[in-house]
Design an enzyme around this catalytic site. Structure first.
Site, PDB file in Angstrom:
ATOM      1  N   LYS A   1     -52.892  14.424  -3.595  1.00  0.00           N
ATOM      2  CA  LYS A   1     -51.562  14.415  -3.915  1.00  0.00           C
ATOM      3  C   LYS A   1     -50.720  13.242  -3.780  1.00  0.00           C
ATOM      4  CE  LYS A   1     -51.528  19.329  -3.692  1.00  0.00           C
ATOM      5  NZ  LYS A   1     -50.869  20.450  -3.381  1.00  0.00           N
TER       6      LYS A   1
ATOM      7  N   GLY B   1     -46.627  24.706  -6.772  1.00  0.00           N
ATOM      8  CA  GLY B   1     -47.112  25.315  -5.514  1.00  0.00           C
ATOM      9  C   GLY B   1     -47.643  24.052  -4.672  1.00  0.00           C
ATOM     10  N   THR B   2     -47.133  23.346  -3.834  1.00  0.00           N
ATOM     11  CA  THR B   2     -47.366  22.376  -3.004  1.00  0.00           C
ATOM     12  C   THR B   2     -46.447  22.008  -1.993  1.00  0.00           C
ATOM     13  OG1 THR B   2     -48.134  20.061  -3.050  1.00  0.00           O
ATOM     14  CG2 THR B   2     -46.322  20.595  -4.344  1.00  0.00           C
ATOM     15  N   THR B   3     -46.821  21.170  -1.077  1.00  0.00           N
ATOM     16  CA  THR B   3     -45.432  20.497  -0.220  1.00  0.00           C
ATOM     17  C   THR B   3     -45.942  19.026  -0.301  1.00  0.00           C
ATOM     18  OG1 THR B   3     -45.792  22.506   1.232  1.00  0.00           O
ATOM     19  CG2 THR B   3     -44.600  20.676   2.173  1.00  0.00           C
TER      20      THR B   3
ATOM     21  N   ASP C   1     -49.758  17.933   1.204  1.00  0.00           N
ATOM     22  CA  ASP C   1     -51.125  18.821   1.485  1.00  0.00           C
ATOM     23  C   ASP C   1     -51.841  18.764   0.618  1.00  0.00           C
ATOM     24  OD1 ASP C   1     -50.686  21.931  -0.142  1.00  0.00           O
ATOM     25  OD2 ASP C   1     -49.496  19.957  -0.694  1.00  0.00           O
TER      26      ASP C   1
END
Lengths: 204, 272
Positions: free
Chosen positions: B89, B56-58, B73
């Site tokens: 990140k 779950g991330t971009t 993000d």
């Protein structure tokens, strides 16, 4: 993810001095993807009675249509509006009818009785009523909402202060939930007026 | 008589053998322990599912004329719960190499730091910096050896070396791809939409940074598992530099300011 978390929702209702507030988030999603940011979760039954439906959006819409239908029949037969306690019983009965194939919804009911006494309650998906004197919550952000409301609530708040409290509790709780948020909508209802406000929240 | 070297014919083993008592260990036939489990065929998959957090991330990175833009993000989610809105990140492996984090946070942090150690050792042994190709291959080979054990890493290695800018995508399945534009994570599809429509090779640095920021913002808007702060880094000949770290909540109202509803319109509806 469970079926209750498929669309994502956050609902809260709070009691004030001769008034109540009911608030919801505005996100409609399909698991992680956000589809809409203007979804209506709270609907009016009559001027002094509002119901919010959390959980699966399709069941929420259908259940609302059934409830509106039953209330209109009641109005025709009794020539008056339903009291909130009576309406809560109606919702509970309708949900238990589907005990072995339930609506995947958790309703939050908020209304003002004849004596202007505010009434709030919530239910699980098969109709178990939970009456409260202070606040009720539902949705994917329910646990965060419990914490926020417990710390921010005080009894006998005036409409303006109640609005601030409900908004803060809602926004801070949905900011900890991936599946709800993207704005908020708050209804503050007292004997003589209804104020509907849209909240500017984090859109992530 | 000269001893012939048959080491290439021996079957490859998954595990690194300890260096002491090499000869007696090597002479045994390779074997591995069987698990004490009723479900022999499925236990490995079950173990992977247990530790595997959703990616779950971009994160995104692209090469353009002036260098590389890397953006991400900062949300960490556990199922539906947001555990943090301020996770770093973009990992600074060394002053000219960046890595992005998608997948398991612990896995990414540990293996990137491990990669940094290996790059430094390379510098000391060879008296020159490691290339981006070499660094990404080091990581990819390590991850391949742990294939199937439940690591969850989807990372991009971006850096500037003697041959210019380099960008590689490396994942825990053992894949390694060289490219000029990548996005990784649950919000990657939304970021690709913005990136693909706004990308030009000869953009100035500010425009490229803004493209990366906008792409992350749009991904955080649509994806529930992305949010927090949009960090944008630029990698140039002098190494990496952080361009910006904007809160996505504020970015939304910069890009889409709230318009006041004109009351007259509502009154006109009432009379009609």
């Amino acid at each position: 993810m469970s079926i209750f978390e498929y669309n994502g929702s956050a609902l809260v209702a709070m009691v004030g001095k001769d008034c109540f507030a009911i608030a919801s988030d505005r996100r409609l999603g399909v698991q992680l993807q956000t589809i809409a940011t203007d979804f209506q979760r709270i609907s009016k039954i009559h001027d002094m009675l509002y119901v919010g439906l959390s959980g699966l959006a399709t069941d929420a819409q259908t259940l609302y249509q059934r409830l509106a239908f039953r209330h209109k029949l009641y109005q025709l037969r009794e020539e008056r509006n339903m009291q909130p306690e009576t309406f809560a019983n109606l919702v509970s009965a309708l949900l238990y009818e589907k005990r072995f194939g339930p609506y995947f919804c958790q309703p939050v009911i908020a209304g003002l009785g004849d004596d202007n006494k505010p009434f709030i309650c919530t239910m699980d998906s098969i109709g178990a009523k939970e009456l409260a004197k202070d606040f009720v919550v539902a949705g994917t952000a329910a646990e965060s909402l419990y914490g926020a409301c417990e710390s921010m609530y005080k009894p006998d708040m005036e409409p303006e202060e109640l609005f601030e409290t409900v908004s803060q509790a809602l926004l801070s709780s949905v900011d900890r939930d991936c599946l709800s948020g993207w704005g908020g909508q708050v209804y503050v209802v007292s004997a003589d007026q209804v104020i509907i406000r849209t909240l500017k929240g984090r859109m992530d | 008589m000269m001893k012939l070297d048959f080491s290439g014919l021996e079957p490859a083993t998954l595990h690194q053998l300890p260096n002491d008592n090499m000869s007696d260990i090597l002479s045994q036939a390779p074997s591995f322990k069987l698990p004490n489990d009723t479900d022999f065929d499925g236990f490995q998959k079950a173990a992977v599912q247990m530790v595997k957090p959703a990616k779950g991330t971009t994160t995104l990175a692209f090469i353009f004329k002036e260098g590389i833009i890397v953006a991400a993000d900062s949300r960490a989610s556990m199922g539906g719960y947001i555990s943090s809105q301020s996770v770093k990140k973009i990992i600074e492996i060394n002053p000219y190499l960046l890595g992005t984090m998608a997948g398991g946070a612990a896995d990414c942090q540990f293996w990137h730091r491990n990669l940094g150690i290996k790059c430094r050792l390379h510098e000391l042994a060879n008296k020159r910096r490691i290339s981006v190709t070499g660094a990404s291959k080091l990581l990819a080979n390590i991850l391949y050896s742990y294939r199937g054990m439940g690591l969850s890493i989807g990372t991009m290695i971006a850096g500037w070396d003697e041959t210019g800018p380099g960008l590689y995508y490396v994942d825990s399945e053992g894949g390694r791809l060289k490219g000029t534009l990548f996005s990784v994570g649950s919000g990657s599809t939304y970021a690709y939409g913005i990136l693909d429509s706004g990308y030009r090779w000869d953009m100035p640095v500010e425009e490229a940074g803004e493209l990366g920021r906008r792409a992350i913002y749009h991904a955080t808007f649509r994806d529930g598992a992305s949010g927090g702060v949009a960090s944008v880094y630029y990698v140039g000949p002098q190494g990496w530099k952080k361009l910006s770290g904007d809160d996505v909540g504020e970015l939304h109202y910069n890009y889409y300011p709230v318009t006041e509803n004109v009351v007259e319109q509502e009154m006109a509806e009432g009379s009609a």
